[in-house]
Design a protein around this motif. Structure first.
Motif, PDB file in Angstrom:
ATOM      1  N   ALA A   3      14.250  27.453  35.561  1.00 35.01           N
ATOM      2  CA  ALA A   3      13.662  26.606  36.605  1.00 35.01           C
ATOM      3  C   ALA A   3      13.883  25.124  36.355  1.00 35.01           C
ATOM      4  O   ALA A   3      13.904  24.325  37.284  1.00 35.01           O
ATOM      5  CB  ALA A   3      12.167  26.895  36.733  1.00 35.01           C
TER       6      ALA A   3
ATOM      7  N   THR B 266       7.856  29.144  36.440  1.00 39.01           N
ATOM      8  CA  THR B 266       7.805  29.530  35.026  1.00 39.01           C
ATOM      9  C   THR B 266       9.099  30.174  34.543  1.00 39.01           C
ATOM     10  O   THR B 266       9.208  30.544  33.375  1.00 39.01           O
ATOM     11  CB  THR B 266       6.649  30.514  34.810  1.00 39.01           C
ATOM     12  OG1 THR B 266       6.819  31.648  35.695  1.00 39.01           O
ATOM     13  CG2 THR B 266       5.304  29.856  35.112  1.00 39.01           C
ATOM     14  N   HIS B 267      10.079  30.302  35.419  1.00 45.34           N
ATOM     15  CA  HIS B 267      11.330  30.970  35.057  1.00 45.34           C
ATOM     16  C   HIS B 267      12.083  30.128  34.024  1.00 45.34           C
ATOM     17  O   HIS B 267      12.042  28.903  34.037  1.00 45.34           O
ATOM     18  CB  HIS B 267      12.194  31.171  36.307  1.00 45.34           C
ATOM     19  CG  HIS B 267      13.326  32.114  36.116  1.00 45.34           C
ATOM     20  ND1 HIS B 267      14.527  31.724  35.548  1.00 45.34           N
ATOM     21  CD2 HIS B 267      13.462  33.438  36.405  1.00 45.34           C
ATOM     22  CE1 HIS B 267      15.347  32.759  35.515  1.00 45.34           C
ATOM     23  NE2 HIS B 267      14.730  33.818  36.030  1.00 45.34           N
ATOM     24  N   ARG B 268      12.810  30.783  33.141  1.00 48.70           N
ATOM     25  CA  ARG B 268      13.538  30.119  32.065  1.00 48.70           C
ATOM     26  C   ARG B 268      14.593  29.142  32.573  1.00 48.70           C
ATOM     27  O   ARG B 268      14.975  28.196  31.865  1.00 48.70           O
ATOM     28  CB  ARG B 268      14.199  31.168  31.163  1.00 48.70           C
ATOM     29  CG  ARG B 268      15.172  32.090  31.916  1.00 48.70           C
ATOM     30  CD  ARG B 268      15.670  33.239  31.050  1.00 48.70           C
ATOM     31  NE  ARG B 268      16.421  34.202  31.842  1.00 48.70           N
ATOM     32  CZ  ARG B 268      17.702  34.082  32.172  1.00 48.70           C
ATOM     33  NH1 ARG B 268      18.382  33.028  31.744  1.00 48.70           N
ATOM     34  NH2 ARG B 268      18.307  35.004  32.900  1.00 48.70           N
TER      35      ARG B 268
ATOM     36  N   GLU C  70      18.590  39.898  36.259  1.00 46.36           N
ATOM     37  CA  GLU C  70      17.386  39.746  37.085  1.00 46.36           C
ATOM     38  C   GLU C  70      17.282  40.848  38.138  1.00 46.36           C
ATOM     39  O   GLU C  70      18.284  41.444  38.557  1.00 46.36           O
ATOM     40  CB  GLU C  70      17.407  38.392  37.800  1.00 46.36           C
ATOM     41  CG  GLU C  70      17.409  37.191  36.879  1.00 46.36           C
ATOM     42  CD  GLU C  70      16.054  36.937  36.248  1.00 46.36           C
ATOM     43  OE1 GLU C  70      15.042  37.493  36.754  1.00 46.36           O
ATOM     44  OE2 GLU C  70      16.002  36.176  35.268  1.00 46.36           O
TER      45      GLU C  70
ATOM     46  N   LEU D 278      21.985  35.109  35.876  1.00 47.04           N
ATOM     47  CA  LEU D 278      20.967  35.910  36.559  1.00 47.04           C
ATOM     48  C   LEU D 278      21.372  37.374  36.658  1.00 47.04           C
ATOM     49  O   LEU D 278      20.770  38.136  37.410  1.00 47.04           O
ATOM     50  CB  LEU D 278      20.721  35.345  37.965  1.00 47.04           C
ATOM     51  CG  LEU D 278      20.221  33.903  38.035  1.00 47.04           C
ATOM     52  CD1 LEU D 278      20.245  33.403  39.475  1.00 47.04           C
ATOM     53  CD2 LEU D 278      18.816  33.786  37.458  1.00 47.04           C
TER      54      LEU D 278
ATOM     55  N   LEU E 159      13.346  30.577  42.370  1.00 48.36           N
ATOM     56  CA  LEU E 159      12.817  31.035  41.090  1.00 48.36           C
ATOM     57  C   LEU E 159      11.351  30.649  40.965  1.00 48.36           C
ATOM     58  O   LEU E 159      10.932  29.612  41.495  1.00 48.36           O
ATOM     59  CB  LEU E 159      13.587  30.384  39.924  1.00 48.36           C
ATOM     60  CG  LEU E 159      15.115  30.498  39.913  1.00 48.36           C
ATOM     61  CD1 LEU E 159      15.695  29.551  38.861  1.00 48.36           C
ATOM     62  CD2 LEU E 159      15.541  31.932  39.662  1.00 48.36           C
ATOM     63  N   PRO E 160      10.566  31.439  40.239  1.00 53.00           N
ATOM     64  CA  PRO E 160       9.209  30.981  39.914  1.00 53.00           C
ATOM     65  C   PRO E 160       9.289  29.731  39.026  1.00 53.00           C
ATOM     66  O   PRO E 160      10.260  29.558  38.275  1.00 53.00           O
ATOM     67  CB  PRO E 160       8.608  32.160  39.138  1.00 53.00           C
ATOM     68  CG  PRO E 160       9.498  33.321  39.409  1.00 53.00           C
ATOM     69  CD  PRO E 160      10.863  32.761  39.680  1.00 53.00           C
TER      70      PRO E 160
ATOM     71  N   VAL F   1      13.940  37.539  41.754  1.00 52.51           N
ATOM     72  CA  VAL F   1      14.439  36.276  42.300  1.00 52.51           C
ATOM     73  C   VAL F   1      15.124  36.597  43.616  1.00 52.51           C
ATOM     74  O   VAL F   1      15.387  37.759  43.941  1.00 52.51           O
ATOM     75  CB  VAL F   1      15.413  35.589  41.317  1.00 52.51           C
ATOM     76  CG1 VAL F   1      14.706  35.261  40.017  1.00 52.51           C
ATOM     77  CG2 VAL F   1      16.648  36.458  41.073  1.00 52.51           C
TER      78      VAL F   1
ATOM     79  N   GLY G   2       6.492  37.002  40.318  1.00 59.12           N
ATOM     80  CA  GLY G   2       7.310  37.368  39.172  1.00 59.12           C
ATOM     81  C   GLY G   2       8.003  38.700  39.302  1.00 59.12           C
ATOM     82  O   GLY G   2       8.437  39.278  38.296  1.00 59.12           O
TER      83      GLY G   2
ATOM     84  N   VAL H 274       8.685  36.698  44.814  1.00 60.80           N
ATOM     85  CA  VAL H 274       9.264  35.880  43.754  1.00 60.80           C
ATOM     86  C   VAL H 274       8.156  35.148  43.001  1.00 60.80           C
ATOM     87  O   VAL H 274       8.154  35.087  41.759  1.00 60.80           O
ATOM     88  CB  VAL H 274      10.294  34.892  44.328  1.00 60.80           C
ATOM     89  CG1 VAL H 274      10.814  33.949  43.242  1.00 60.80           C
ATOM     90  CG2 VAL H 274      11.457  35.639  44.966  1.00 60.80           C
TER      91      VAL H 274
END
Length: 305
Positions: free
Chosen positions: A185, A181-183, A198, A195, A178-179, A245, A242, A239
């Protein structure tokens, strides 16, 4: 006509010893022959060589010009045979020769390099060669005698190995990348159902079922496909941008860039099985390499938050 087929190793060793000592008697004592046996064998060698190899003197013998020529070649042949014996002993003892290793791509991120380093430290006399490829191709090379050991996986096509030995090494879990900044992470683990909405960066496998499809089906949804990228490492940039995933093998954890996080999936995480494949008669060096593969531990499974 010169009968070079009669110049066997035993005859050349006897010839060399007589030449060095200058005496049939001395050579007989050193080699455990009778003097008459030495005389007969040298006479047979001279007949094969087409003429005298020694001048018989009042005390001892000395090489004729033909003997000097043959002795030069005999020394070279005996030296090569001695070196061959040393090399064979090293190969059979696992301390010399060449070890040809094949491995699939993600095994070369950490598993194989770390094992090769430890093997090379313990066995510096063994020359190491590495081939990277898909499991099917590696198995073909192993069956053809072009590899001594192969690190392979049962994904996606199972184990196409008919002969030799298969040694299970480990399960290679798939983690979600995941980045940062992902919710999700910051979570310690991730539920695959979270997910469901996604976009997934995945590779096309020619219509074969994938671990992602199988895992998502078990979780009750069909993943939404995005960009298709063949290599695991190639997915990281997409990924990080953004664009989706992806699932990453635990073996490749070391290669994940710092702007991504890896998180285990809760429940029954999808996994593939990693094996070492050996020919029917494996080299001792190959067996030692497989033993060291079994001692390897994952570098990291989860990125720090």
């Amino acid at each position: 006509m010169i009968k070079t087929h009669a110049f066997d190793a035993a005859a050349l060793r006897l010839f060399d010893e007589v030449a060095r000592s200058g005496s049939f008697t001395a050579a007989a004592e050193l080699l455990g022959y009778t003097q008459s046996a030495v005389s007969r064998r040298i006479a047979a060698l001279e007949r094969a060589a087409g003429g005298p190899l020694f001048e018989r003197l009042a005390r001892g013998v000395r090489l004729t010009p033909a003997g000097v020529s043959l002795h030069r070649h005999a020394v070279a042949v005996l030296d090569r045979l001695e070196r061959a014996g040393e090399e064979l002993a090293a190969i059979h003892g696992g301390s010399g020769g060449t070890l040809r290793i094949g491995a699939f791509a993600t095994a070369n991120v950490d598993l194989v390099p770390d094992t090769l380093r430890r093997f090379a430290e313990a066995h510096p006399g063994v020359e190491l060669r590495l081939v990277e490829g898909l499991t099917g191709r590696l198995v073909d090379r192993l069956d053809a005698g072009a590899l001594d050991v192969a690190v392979i996986s049962d994904y996606p096509s199972g184990l196409p190995v008919e002969g030799g030995a298969i040694v299970p090494l480990r399960d290679d879990r798939l983690l979600v990348a995941l980045p940062r900044t992902h919710r999700l992470a910051g979570d310690d683990t991730v539920d695959l159902r979270d997910l469901a909405g996604e976009t997934w960066i995945e590779a096309a496998l020619g219509g074969q079922p994938t671990l992602l499809l199988t895992a998502c089906a078990a979780a009750g949804f069909t993943p939404r496909s995005g960009l298709r990228v063949a290599e695991w490492t190639g997915k990281f940039g997409f990924v990080a941008a953004g664009l989706g995933v992806t699932l990453v093998p635990e073996l490749a954890a070391r290669a994940v860039p710092a702007d991504l996080v890896l998180r285990p999936l809760r429940g029954q995480a999808p996994a593939r099985r990693v094996y070492a494949a050996l020919p029917r008669t494996p080299l001792p060096a190959a067996l030692e390499f497989v033993r060291l593969l079994g001692e390897w531990e994952t570098c990291t499974t989860v990125s720090p938050t």
